[in-house]
Structures are given as structure tokens and as C-alpha cells.
Design an enzyme around this catalytic site. Structure first.
Site, mmCIF file in Angstrom:
data_model
loop_
_atom_site.group_PDB
_atom_site.id
_atom_site.type_symbol
_atom_site.label_atom_id
_atom_site.label_comp_id
_atom_site.label_asym_id
_atom_site.label_seq_id
_atom_site.Cartn_x
_atom_site.Cartn_y
_atom_site.Cartn_z
ATOM 1 N N GLY A 226 0.991 -0.874 -0.017
ATOM 2 C CA GLY A 226 0.166 0.060 0.055
ATOM 3 C C GLY A 226 1.001 1.408 0.517
ATOM 4 O O GLY A 226 2.465 1.589 -0.366
ATOM 5 N N VAL A 230 1.122 4.409 5.167
ATOM 6 C CA VAL A 230 0.968 3.621 5.846
ATOM 7 C C VAL A 230 1.766 2.802 6.622
ATOM 8 O O VAL A 230 1.413 2.310 7.506
ATOM 9 C CB VAL A 230 -0.553 2.803 5.154
ATOM 10 C CG1 VAL A 230 -0.723 1.757 5.725
ATOM 11 C CG2 VAL A 230 -1.648 3.739 5.036
ATOM 12 N N GLU A 249 5.621 -3.838 1.051
ATOM 13 C CA GLU A 249 5.801 -2.639 -0.373
ATOM 14 C C GLU A 249 5.229 -1.259 -0.462
ATOM 15 O O GLU A 249 3.809 -1.614 -0.287
ATOM 16 C CB GLU A 249 5.603 -4.119 -2.008
ATOM 17 C CG GLU A 249 6.367 -3.917 -2.975
ATOM 18 C CD GLU A 249 4.634 -3.641 -3.543
ATOM 19 O OE1 GLU A 249 5.575 -2.241 -3.953
ATOM 20 O OE2 GLU A 249 4.304 -4.601 -4.250
ATOM 21 N N CYS A 283 1.456 -0.193 -8.560
ATOM 22 C CA CYS A 283 3.092 -0.058 -7.602
ATOM 23 C C CYS A 283 3.681 0.479 -8.907
ATOM 24 O O CYS A 283 4.941 0.968 -8.495
ATOM 25 C CB CYS A 283 3.113 -0.702 -6.163
ATOM 26 S SG CYS A 283 3.268 -2.111 -6.868
HETATM 27 C C1 UN1 Z 1 0.895 -4.424 -7.475
HETATM 28 O O1 UN1 Z 1 0.979 -3.294 -9.109
HETATM 29 O O2 UN1 Z 1 0.593 -3.978 -6.636
HETATM 30 O O3 UN1 Z 1 4.920 -6.431 -11.657
HETATM 31 C C2 UN1 Z 1 1.508 -4.938 -8.271
HETATM 32 C C3 UN1 Z 1 3.393 -6.292 -12.010
HETATM 33 C C4 UN1 Z 1 1.924 -7.281 -11.285
HETATM 34 C C5 UN1 Z 1 1.922 -7.494 -9.798
HETATM 35 C C6 UN1 Z 1 1.772 -5.051 -9.543
HETATM 36 N N1 UN1 Z 1 2.638 -8.364 -11.232
HETATM 37 O O4 UN1 Z 1 2.497 -5.996 -12.816
#
Ligand code: UN1
Length: 502
Positions: A226, A230, A249, A283
């Protein structure tokens, strides 16, 4: 059909009398997916107590039998793939093809974990003393709290639940308040697969439930994906709790670096997918494409033309490239960053705009959080916020560079270090970036998204705390023990220590 959800603790579905919250579709804000109990401290503590109680029997269960339950779970996920993908598309707004790929990613984690059941789970080591046998053996920590985001509401929980459970931990799962329905389905499938009562527990809710889990000293591991804020709070609370491991992460400002020798079409495809797949809400999504100055005009032209053509619309329509952003708050935040990019001197090449796709325009019951890509060209410079802060949306800076040393400096000049893609034909260039950039996942001639479960997933700096998820999580959910056995008839010591007792 709207879901009426419950918490799950000690193998029982419970509906506490307190407040509830609704999950709505970001593509159709009037569509309610379900009503969910708003977890309290009491709910969280009850779930932790259930997990603690179930731990001794679960850790004593054969590792192979624990793993075999994941084989059963894999069959159920295969049976449910289409339904899970549709529910996910409705609840989080990702296009259904992408949701399907995510269910497959979760399935891969389950299959990986099943496979580890019969794999060696420690090491045999040498001893200075010939008669001593020495081993490294892993032990589970105990109880793990799994706190996950809405953008990967199936795969990311499985990245954490899988390794934790197969290693003998018991868990409390708190799905994101934006995707509780898919969280609920995950736990229902674990129950159907035959995981014993108390081994997996579910608490729905927002910050109160999450904070109560983190504050409970009976939780040994907090596994979190997240925001950085946080993650930092979890680390601060956890610092005073003995026996506490945090694997987090967090944010990113990931990037694609397009080198002078890059193949242009490949570089554009990589950039578009990195920046705009999932509407930039991974992310690992790229917020920056750092392009060699000789290529940047041609690159910008092709990139913007391609971005203009992207099909953005109903997540249930497999023909769309991407759907809406998750909610109004997110939309407004992204719009503020879009405006900031202009204030900070960006040359706006494509203006990001909130809109309603044709199918829903003018129909008030179909209004959703749709936002088109925002692209700007800007020189790298100190204190420019829009090229340093995480936006989590379709917001992209094109930044020119002169030479590879400068590209490394630009890439590293954020507080984050999650994901990086290099577009080059030169192995020397590739190697240089590989060694000089700060990241957790590096890609060459690919987008900077698209991890696979058997690889570690995590980042450095403000992107993570060095405990990667997916297959890499085994290091966080177990502790390594040394186990040494003497087969001689007398005591023998290492380092030449005398055993004479006088
Ligand atoms: C995320 O965005 O929290 O590598 C995970 C990727 C995906 C996982 C992303 N397999 O884009």
C-alpha cells in the site's frame, strides 16, 4: 446480486451488529457490489485470537499436507476463474482480460506454493567436527496479518497468504475497503478447499481494523502492500513489539529509460503499457519515461498519438485497454497532479480529462471515474514534485537525457526504487543501468510492469523494506534455525575449544 458479507474467524462466518460500508463499482458509481461489516478493534482481536489458537496444530501438520490443500485450492480457482475475473472487473474497474490475467497470477502462486511442499526447505551444512551434522531449518513465526491493496485484490493477497500458510503460519486477512467482495471470495475458496478453522481469518474494514491488527502483539508478521505513509506507520508501531517482522511494499515513481539505440516501436509499446495499463494504478506503473534527447521528438509524437487512441471504457468490455480509476478521491488527486505538471513548467502534450465513455454519457446511473492519459514533457530539475511524487494514475512525464550517466542520475533522483525498464540493443548499456540504478524489479526491452510469482517482488528506498513478496516472502514468514547434532560418544567443540571439565 449484492453481497451481504461477514467476517470469518475460527471457521465461523460472523456478522457483527455494528456499522457497515458499501463497495461500489468505479465504472458505475450507483452500482453497489455489496455491504460489508466495518471491522472494529474487537473484530480484529477476535480474529487474531482465532489465528493464535489454530497455530500449534497447523504448524505440526505435515508440510506436504499443508501444501496439498493448495492443490485443492488451485482446482477451485480454475473452476471460478471467469466469475472471479468478472467480479473483480466490477469491483475495481480493471478490464476483464486484465482481471483474468490477475486470477491466473494468483493461481500461479498457489501452484508454486503447492510445488514447494515436496521441495527441500532448509540446508545441510558442514561442521568442523566430522561427527556433527549441521542443518539450517526454517520455522514459521506464528500469526501473520495480511493487509492488501485494491489494485491487485486477488494476486497480491495470494502472494502473501500462500507462502505464509504453507510454511505453517496462520493468518488474518484484511482486504482493501475498495475490494472487499473479492477478498471475501478468496476466503470462501480457502474454506471450501478444506483449510482448518482458524488457519485463515477475515476482517473487513478500514483503518480501525488495520490499526488494531498491527497493534496486536500476538501478530508476529505484518505483510503489507500500500502507501508509503501507511507502511511507515506500521513500521513505527511494530518497532516496539518484540518478535515482529514487517514486510512492506509501498510507493513508487517507476520509469522506462529509452536509450539512443532503442527500437522505437518497442519503446512506445513498452512506455504505453508501463504508464497506462490499469490506468497507471499499479505500484510498478511508470510515472516517467526518460528518453535520449536525439529520440525524444520522434518518441513523443508516436507515444502521444498512441495514447490518444487508447480505448478507455467499460471494464466488462474485453475490447477496452483500460477502465476507470478507483474512486472520486483518486480522480481528484490525479487531476491536481495534472494541474501541477503545468505549474511546474511541463509542456503539456496531452491533457488528461475526466470523461464518460459513449455508452454511459448522459446516463446518470452509469457515471464512473474515467480519466484519459495526461502526458507532458519536462526537464529534470531539483524539487519538481510532479516527477518525484507518486500519482497512481494515468499521469506521465517525458524527460530528455544527454548520456547514460545523466539518465541514471535522473532515474535515481526520487525517494522511490521499485521498477525500471531499459530499452536498448546494447548489452553494455543494459549492464550499466542494471548495476547503477536503484530498483527491485528491472526489465529490459519490456514494460516496467508484469512480474511473475516465482521471482521476488519488492523495492528499495521508500518502495519497500527489503522483504519482497511472492516467492521472496518465505524469508519474512519464517525464521532460520541452526540445528546441530553430535554423533560422537563424547562432546566435541568447534574452534578447537577444549572439552576438559576441571
Ligand atoms: C502491484 O502493482 O501492486 O508486476 C503489483 C506487475 C504485477 C503485479 C503488480 N504482476 O505488474
Amino acid at each position: 446480486m449484492s453481497i451481504h458479507a461477514k467476517h470469518f474467524a475460527a471457521g465461523q462466518w460472523r456478522k457483527p451488529a455494528g456499522k457497515t460500508f458499501a463497495s461500489t463499482s468505479p465504472a458505475r458509481l450507483t452500482e453497489t457490489i455489496g455491504e460489508f461489516p466495518l471491522g472494529t478493534k474487537a473484530d480484529a482481536d477476535e480474529a487474531v485470537a482465532a489465528a493464535r489458537k489454530a497455530f500449534p496444530a497447523w504448524r505440526r501438520t505435515s508440510r506436504i499436507l499443508r501444501a496439498e490443500l493448495f492443490d485443492k485450492l488451485a482446482q477451485l480457482v480454475k473452476r471460478e476463474t471467469d466469475d472471479l475475473a468478472t467480479l473483480m472487473a466490477r469491483e475495481c474497474g480493471k478490464v476483464v482480460t486484465e482481471c483474468r490475467a490477475e486470477v491466473v497470477e494468483g493461481l500461479h502462486m498457489i501452484q508454486y506454493v503447492f510445488g514447494t511442499g515436496r521441495m527441500p526447505m532448509g540446508d545441510i551444512l558442514s561442521s568442523e567436527i566430522a561427527e556433527k551434522d549441521a542443518f539450517m531449518r526454517r520455522k514459521p513465526w506464528g500469526v501473520a496479518a495480511v493487509i492488501t491493496p485494491w489494485n491487485f485484490p486477488f494476486a497480491v493477497p495470494l502472494w502473501m497468504l500462500g507462502p505464509s500458510l504453507v510454511e505453517g503460519n496462520t493468518v488474518i486477512f484484511k482486504p482493501s475497503e475498495d475490494t472487499p467482495a473479492i477478498g471475501q471470495r478468496i476466503v470462501e475458496l480457502f474454506e471450501e478447499a478444506g483449510f482448518p478453522a482458524g488457519v485463515i481469518n477475515l476482517v473487513h474494514g478500514e483503518a480501525e481494523a488495520g490499526e488494531a491488527l498491527v497493534r496486536n502483539p500476538s501478530v508476529n508478521c505484518v505483510l503489507f502492500t500500500g502507501s508509503y505513509e501507511v507502511g511507515k506507520r506500521i513500521a513505527e508501531i511494530s518497532a516496539s513489539i518484540p518478535d515482529r517482522i514487517v514486510a512492506s511494499e509501498t510507493g513508487s515513481k517507476s520509469a522506462v529509460i529509452v536509450c539512443e539505440d532503442a527500437k522505437l516501436d518497442l519503446a512506445v509499446t513498452s512506455g504505453i503499457i508501463s504508464a497506462f495499463k490499469t490506468s497507471g494504478q499499479r505500484c510498478v506503473s511508470a510515472g516517467r519515461i526518460i528518453v535520449h534527447e536525439k529520440l525524444i521528438d520522434a518518441y513523443a509524437e508516436k507515444f502521444v498519438a498512441t495514447a490518444k487512441r487508447l480505448k478507455i471504457g467499460d471494464p466488462l468490455d474485453a475490447n477496452n485497454f483500460t477502465g476507470p480509476v478507483i474512486n472520486k478521491t483518486a480522480l481528484e488527486k490525479i487531476e491536481r497532479y495534472n494541474a501541477l505538471s503545468k505549474e511546474e513548467g511541463g509542456e503539456i502534450l496531452l491533457v488528461g480529462q475526466a470523461f464518460q465513455p459513449d455508452c454511459q454519457a448522459g446516463k446518470p446511473d452509469l457515471r464512473g471515474c474515467f480519466l484519459s492519459p495526461h502526458i507532458y514533457r519536462i526537464k529534470h530539475g531539483p524539487k519538481v514534485r510532479c516527477i518525484r511524487e507518486e500519482v497512481f494514475g494515468p499521469h506521465l512525464a517525458l524527460i530528455p537525457f544527454k548520456d547514460n550517466e545523466e539518465a541514471v542520475r535522473i532515474y535515481n533522483d526520487t525517494e522511490y526504487g521499485l521498477s525500471l525498464a531499459i530499452i536498448t540493443e546494447s548489452y553494455r548499456t543494459m549492464r550499466y543501468f542494471r548495476d547503477e540504478c536503484e530498483y527491485g524489479m528491472g526489465y529490459v526491452n519490456l514494460p516496467c510492469i508484469g512480474a511473475e510469482v516465482h521471482l521476488p517482488f519488492g523495492g528499495v528506498k521508500k518502495s519497500g523494506n527489503g522483504h519482497p513478496s511472492a516467492a521472496g516472502l518465505i524469508e519474512a514468514v519464517t525464521h532460520k534455525t541452526a540445528w546441530t547434532v553430535n554423533h560422537a560418544e563424547e562432546v566435541k567443540m568447534a574452534q578447537g575449544l577444549t572439552t576438559e571439565v576441571k
